[in-house]
Write an enzyme that holds these catalytic residues in place. Sequence first.
Site, PDB file in Angstrom:
ATOM      1  N   SER A  14      -2.395  -0.731  -0.983  1.00 41.50           N
ATOM      2  CA  SER A  14      -2.159  -1.459  -2.221  1.00 41.50           C
ATOM      3  C   SER A  14      -3.481  -2.038  -2.740  1.00 41.50           C
ATOM      4  CB  SER A  14      -1.099  -2.545  -2.009  1.00 41.50           C
ATOM      5  OG  SER A  14      -0.646  -3.071  -3.236  1.00 41.50           O
ATOM      6  N   GLU A  68      -1.007   6.532  -5.287  1.00 44.69           N
ATOM      7  CA  GLU A  68       0.330   5.928  -5.282  1.00 44.69           C
ATOM      8  C   GLU A  68       0.296   4.715  -6.204  1.00 44.69           C
ATOM      9  OE1 GLU A  68       1.323   2.771  -3.933  1.00 44.69           O
ATOM     10  OE2 GLU A  68      -0.713   2.182  -3.385  1.00 44.69           O
ATOM     11  N   HIS A 121       4.109   2.248  -1.569  1.00 43.95           N
ATOM     12  CA  HIS A 121       5.017   1.110  -1.459  1.00 43.95           C
ATOM     13  C   HIS A 121       6.419   1.609  -1.120  1.00 43.95           C
ATOM     14  CE1 HIS A 121       1.596  -0.633  -3.563  1.00 43.95           C
ATOM     15  NE2 HIS A 121       2.054  -1.826  -3.232  1.00 43.95           N
TER      16      HIS A 121
END
Length: 343
Positions: A138, A242, A313
């Site tokens: 992230s 992502e 995620h």
Amino acid sequence: MPRRHFLAASMAATAAATAATAGAAVPPLLRAPRLRPGDTVALINPSGAIYERAPYQFATEALQALGFKVREAPNLRARYGHFAGTDAQRAADVNAMFADPSVQGILAMTGGSGGNRILPLIDYAAIRRRPKFLGGFSDLTALINAVQVQTGLVTFHCPMGASEWNDFSVQWLRSAVMEAQAVTLANPKDREDNLAVRGGRITTLRGGTARGPLVGGNLAVLSSMAGSAYWPRFDGAILFLEDVNEYIYRVDRMLSTLKLSGALDRVAGVVLGGFTNCGPGDGNYGTLTLDEVFDDYFKPLNVPVYSGALFGHIKRKFTLPVGLPVEMDADAGTVRFLQPAVL
């Protein structure tokens, strides 16, 4: 300064910075020692604050279950606005844990935002002198890519302290980081009680195989690093991406940054993971689908591309070594390490 002159100057500066980064000397590949039971893993928080106590305890217990001793960095529980401490505090923890000879690995507690702010404060020369496991995902996309670019150290896009430590995620991390296996990342073909595989499906956008160093992570964070000295080198790379909680038009805009910068035109292949809760939003005239956006940006590249890989995620996560040479197979939906990611 007139707005058009400001925009022209800004674009020229970004292009110059990108060219300078691309032309900079590439440090040799550096791999950390593997983590072993009994090693000390330090928890750091380079990004957002956590407002509850339970995640810290959960992370400690999970790492202890893997056989590690756990150290909390001095500023782990600090707070400055929504950040986990000031920029100086968060960077100091990274530097201190790399400098501490009693610490063998460093894992982020959580993501959020703020990682970009600390990149100029990191002691990259010291990291190169004492390479260690460094992991997160992230917002940690900023730190793991910056460290890899500046030092050559293979870093890891992997579960964080506050992540769900399920058997799937643990086994891939153990194989890559503790057992030093040159693994092949492949989604399980588990139908569960369906007639056909429903979860973790691979979609091949363009078939073929390619080899190159693995770079990437969260699309929003990666695109925000464009033109900096910490942006990955995309030439001949396998790009993995992502994201989470972004409207499709924002995904399109961030991919346009990669395209306009020239990054997409330099990669050897693309692997797409979870784009969780990335929906259309409330557009007045509708929107492209996420599949159509991916088609627009990736199919014209004439390189292998597939989507659906298990990272991002989502509950079950691969551990991906940033900077390690890999081979991707877009037809099979696999990424194979060409050597172990640790020593």
